[in-house]
Design an enzyme around this catalytic site. Structure first.
Site, mmCIF file in Angstrom:
data_model
loop_
_atom_site.group_PDB
_atom_site.id
_atom_site.type_symbol
_atom_site.label_atom_id
_atom_site.label_comp_id
_atom_site.label_asym_id
_atom_site.label_seq_id
_atom_site.Cartn_x
_atom_site.Cartn_y
_atom_site.Cartn_z
ATOM 1 N N GLU A 172 0.883 -1.323 -0.095
ATOM 2 C CA GLU A 172 0.167 0.005 -0.098
ATOM 3 C C GLU A 172 1.036 1.505 0.091
ATOM 4 O OE1 GLU A 172 -3.122 -0.352 3.054
ATOM 5 O OE2 GLU A 172 -4.084 -2.111 1.949
ATOM 6 N N GLU A 291 -5.702 -8.317 -0.497
ATOM 7 C CA GLU A 291 -6.059 -8.316 0.937
ATOM 8 C C GLU A 291 -7.649 -7.765 0.476
ATOM 9 O OE1 GLU A 291 -4.693 -5.244 3.833
ATOM 10 O OE2 GLU A 291 -2.805 -5.457 3.081
HETATM 11 O O1 AHR Z 1 -5.087 -6.048 6.718
HETATM 12 C C1 AHR Z 1 -4.914 -4.860 7.655
HETATM 13 C C2 AHR Z 1 -4.337 -3.822 7.137
HETATM 14 O O2 AHR Z 1 -5.179 -3.232 6.101
HETATM 15 C C3 AHR Z 1 -3.037 -3.940 6.363
HETATM 16 O O3 AHR Z 1 -2.031 -3.857 7.366
HETATM 17 C C4 AHR Z 1 -2.783 -2.884 5.317
HETATM 18 O O4 AHR Z 1 -2.297 -3.249 4.051
HETATM 19 C C5 AHR Z 1 -4.356 -2.457 4.899
HETATM 20 O O5 AHR Z 1 -4.361 -1.048 4.986
#
Ligand code: AHR
Length: 498
Positions: A172, A291
């Site tokens: 990210e 994610e």
């Molecule tokens: O999964 C939780 C968080 O969400 C992670 O650390 C990050 O990559 C995202 O913002």
């Protein structure tokens, strides 16, 4: 009104990559400490891994697990987590404002993956560090022997290389919250130079470049285009992340959020193809949705947390039945893009926005969202099939017309098994489903599993872990090429045909 689908073995979307059912373990909250690793737990093995958690992870059938972050990785010195445990430093962990003891690190994760029957997917730190730390880590993990870093691994007790295949180039990096946040050009330059040397160390690895943190980021979608201008020929995948929540208590809208995920995938695939055209490249880029989940229940509690604790409860969403329905819709959405999405990681796996929960020193149990994931990971293999669905719709201000039916099928030709995954988004009424299955002559219904509950807010807890569980009680029939089923109001359905 009836919903209609067509089941045809040649209406293929693409082969389902088993890595679509991946997950994620971050050094965050109780995911590692108290989750997968708790040496003092009665069920811990000789390496400190909780065997009760290992059993649930094996049952969930997770083929790949991303590690060690997440936001955590952008401040991580991987060298802190290898070698004798008593010499490992305690550090302030700035992403989540805790203390990291480093008692669990890269080698422990590799050992855990073997026991969990899964593959590692490692992320390198492109926030506070860069090219040098990344190429050293690849050498430490993947080079057989005879160099400084590979021999160090051997001295640490791991004579065989870990052979880590898939690597994420940071996490990210478009987000201002990220340690070492960068512009798309800054990140793109760093990512391509890091990719080059990582592949010079081990040309067999595959790389994932960071896409946007979600579709609402102000830099989306130019971020993707710029990053790919730099990295296109050096990476295999571009990442996508998304989380949804029912913050306004509007379940009809919440269950439609998978339509946003669907758009997101289609748009990012389009950007990849645009850059391919611009570069006159023969190479096709694939997507890593590394994610995705529901995340909002724990937000308020997390804002109250005292900083600098060791492994406090963080991001411990207790999932409701309706969350399981959206997770089901999101799984169907990933399968509908099986031609493009080759890796996906449910974020995360244990305790932190997770299908598996534990109590420190106590039991482990399955949250509501465990079940749709379990079904998809178990039965969703082979070719994903277009169903050409026709469904009655409802109106939503954000999404306009939302079909009550969300559905996809997978067809395993070798095993002659066909599985229909379907959600009925209607909160009050069952949805009659009719399928044209003439091309599956001789098939019969093996079982019709449903996940339903009269209370959309029902949860599975330590005291009552089996409040929301699937049952093989659906009424699907298949006669003379006609599939018929009544999908209960607000339900996840798995219709298995063979
Ligand atoms: O999964 C939780 C968080 O969400 C992670 O650390 C990050 O990559 C995202 O913002």
């Amino acid at each position: 009104e009836t919903a209609r689908i067509t089941l045809h073995p040649e209406l293929t979307i693409g082969a389902v990559d088993p890595r679509l059912y991946g997950s994620f373990i971050e050094h965050l909250g109780r995911a590692v400490y108290g989750g997968i690793y708790e040496p003092d737990h009665p069920a811990a093995d000789e390496e400190g891994f909780r065997t009760d958690v290992l059993e649930l992870v094996q049952e969930l059938n997770v083929p790949i697990v991303r590690y060690p972050g997440g936001n955590f990785v952008s401040g991580y010195n991987w060298e802190d987590g290898v070698g004798p445990k008593e010499e490992r430093p305690r550090r302030l962990e700035l992403a989540w404002r805790t203390i990291e003891t480093n008692q669990f690190g890269t080698n422990e994760f590799m050992a855990w993956c073997r026991k969990a029957h899964t593959e590692p997917m490692l992320a390198v730190n492109l926030g506070s560090r860069g090219l040098d730390a990344a190429r050293n880590l690849v050498e430490y993990c993947n080079h057989p022997a005879g160099t400084y870093w590979s021999d160090l691994r051997r001295r640490h007790g791991y004579p065989e290389p870990h052979k880590v295949k898939v690597w994420c180039l940071g996490n990210e990096m478009d987000g201002p919250w990220q340690i070492g946040h960068k512009t798309a050009d800054e990140y793109g330059r760093l990512a391509v130079e890091t990719a080059k040397v990582m592949k010079w160390v081990d040309p067999t690895i595959e790389l994932v470049a960071c896409g946007s943190s979600n579709r609402k980021m102000p830099t989306y979608p130019q971020w993707e285009a710029t990053v790919l201008e730099h990295t296109y020929e050096h990476v295999e995948y571009l990442s996508l992340h998304t989380y949804y929540g029912n913050r306004n208590g509007n379940t009809a809208n919440f269950l439609a959020k998978s339509l946003d995920m669907d758009r997101f995938i289609a748009e990012v695939a389009g950007i990849c193809d645009y850059v391919q055209a611009k570069k006159r490249s023969k190479k096709k880029l694939y997507l890593s949705f590394d994610e995705w989940n529901v995340w909002y229940h724990s937000n308020a509690a997390d804002r109250q947390l005292e900083p600098w604790q060791i492994a406090p409860p963080q991001l411990e969403d207790i999932y409701t039945f309706e969350d399981a329905l959206l997770v089901g819709c999101m799984l169907i959405t990933l399968l509908k893009h099986a031609d493009r999405v080759k890796i996906a990681c449910l974020a995360q796996l244990v305790n932190v926005i997770a299908p598996i929960m534990t109590a420190n020193g106590g039991p482990a149990w399955r949250q509501t969202i465990y079940y749709p994931f379990y079904h998809a990971a178990r039965y969703g293999h082979g070719q994903a099939l277009h169903l050409a669905p026709g469904s009655p719709v409802y109106h939503d201000d954000e999404f306009d017309a939302v079909p009550y039916l969300e559905a996809v099928a997978t067809y395993d030709e070798a095993g002659e098994v066909l599985t229909v995954f379907a959600v009925n988004r209607h909160l009050e009424e069952p949805l009659p489903l009719v399928g044209d299955a003439r091309h599956f002559a001789g098939y019969r219904v093996v079982e019709h599993i449903t996940l339903t509950h009269p209370d959309l807010k029902a949860t599975n807890t330590r005291e009552c872990p089996d409040r929301v569980v699937p049952q093989a009680n659906g009424n699907a029939t298949l006669q003379e090429g006609r599939l018929e089923a009544l999908l209960p109001a607000a339900s996840w359905n798995v219709i298995r045909l063979a």
